[in-house]
Design a protein around this motif. Structure first.
Motif, PDB file in Angstrom:
ATOM      1  N   VAL A 103       0.777  -1.055  -0.018  1.00 43.42           N
ATOM      2  CA  VAL A 103      -0.062   0.126  -0.024  1.00 43.42           C
ATOM      3  C   VAL A 103       0.780   1.236  -0.135  1.00 43.42           C
ATOM      4  O   VAL A 103       2.112   1.260   0.504  1.00 43.42           O
ATOM      5  N   CYS A 104       0.404   2.309  -0.380  1.00 44.30           N
ATOM      6  CA  CYS A 104       0.927   3.650  -0.496  1.00 44.30           C
ATOM      7  C   CYS A 104       0.118   4.821  -0.624  1.00 44.30           C
ATOM      8  O   CYS A 104      -0.988   4.572  -1.284  1.00 44.30           O
ATOM      9  N   VAL A 105       0.344   5.879  -0.006  1.00 44.44           N
ATOM     10  CA  VAL A 105      -0.506   6.882  -0.027  1.00 44.44           C
ATOM     11  C   VAL A 105       0.317   8.290   0.043  1.00 44.44           C
ATOM     12  O   VAL A 105       1.234   8.265   0.650  1.00 44.44           O
ATOM     13  N   LEU A 106       0.012   9.161  -0.752  1.00 51.49           N
ATOM     14  CA  LEU A 106       0.363  10.502  -0.721  1.00 51.49           C
ATOM     15  C   LEU A 106       0.448  11.088   0.642  1.00 51.49           C
ATOM     16  O   LEU A 106      -0.393  11.292   1.335  1.00 51.49           O
ATOM     17  N   LYS A 107       1.906  11.526   0.855  1.00 47.82           N
ATOM     18  CA  LYS A 107       2.141  12.063   2.255  1.00 47.82           C
ATOM     19  C   LYS A 107       1.011  13.144   3.002  1.00 47.82           C
ATOM     20  O   LYS A 107       0.666  13.206   3.718  1.00 47.82           O
ATOM     21  N   GLY A 108       0.450  14.014   2.026  1.00 46.35           N
ATOM     22  CA  GLY A 108      -0.509  14.758   2.318  1.00 46.35           C
ATOM     23  C   GLY A 108      -1.912  14.395   2.564  1.00 46.35           C
ATOM     24  O   GLY A 108      -2.636  14.921   2.984  1.00 46.35           O
TER      25      GLY A 108
END
Length: 183
Positions: A103-108
């Motif tokens: 999984v990965c999500v933009l830091k913002g």
């Protein structure tokens, strides 16, 4: 094979959707992955490494959509992809009962439950599709992720010692975790 229907979430004044990836998403996924890789060292890659272009993502989405043991989900805010997850199985009979989760999500967009909801939807999909085990790898310093995985039934199965070298020049361990579906 069961795809994931779009679901809406509203957390801390942010409205987002989680759904199965479509081939049209490929052009955005390439840029999102590149940006995420540059925002955190929790990922396996530095920015630009193992780059996947639009056609590469189209092929991944096509393959995942046609497979019974693969799932590609995206998280969308205002029609913009801000994160994604994959469950990837294989065709080998002896290991066909399990998938690898990432999984990965933009830091913002951290702190809105996007990663958690991608995980929950992936677990639900796995349970519906008779996937017995979900494996994942997480950097030892990513305490928040480790707590989240444990909350959803994942257990530490092993440690890869001095597995990654980060920008500070130090070596870090990778934690191997797994969740086995109880019948």
């Amino acid at each position: 094979m069961i795809l994931v229907d779009q679901k809406e979430f509203y957390i801390r004044n942010l409205r987002y959707f989680i759904r199965s990836a479509k081939e049209d998403d490929a052009k955005y996924l390439s840029n999102v992955r590149l940006q995420i890789d540059g925002e955190t060292e929790n990922m396996d890659r530095d920015k630009g490494e193992a780059y996947i272009d639009e056609s590469g993502f189209k092929q991944i989405i096509k393959d995942d959509t046609e497979s019974v043991n693969k799932l590609f989900l995206v998280a969308e805010v205002n029609e913009r992809i801000v994160g994604f997850s994959r469950c990837e199985g294989n065709k080998l009979k002896r290991t066909s009962h399990k998938v690898e989760f990432g999984v990965c999500v933009l830091k913002g967009y951290w702190g809105y439950g996007i990663g958690q909801n991608l995980l929950k939807e992936s677990i639900h999909w796995a349970d519906l599709n008779e996937i017995k085990k979900i494996n994942l790898n997480v950097l030892e310093t990513n305490d928040k992720a480790i707590r989240l995985y444990k909350k959803y039934g994942f257990e530490v199965e092993g440690i890869l010692k001095k597995d990654k070298v980060l920008s500070d020049g130090n070596y870090y361990n990778t934690v191997l975790m797994g969740r086995f579906k109880k019948d």
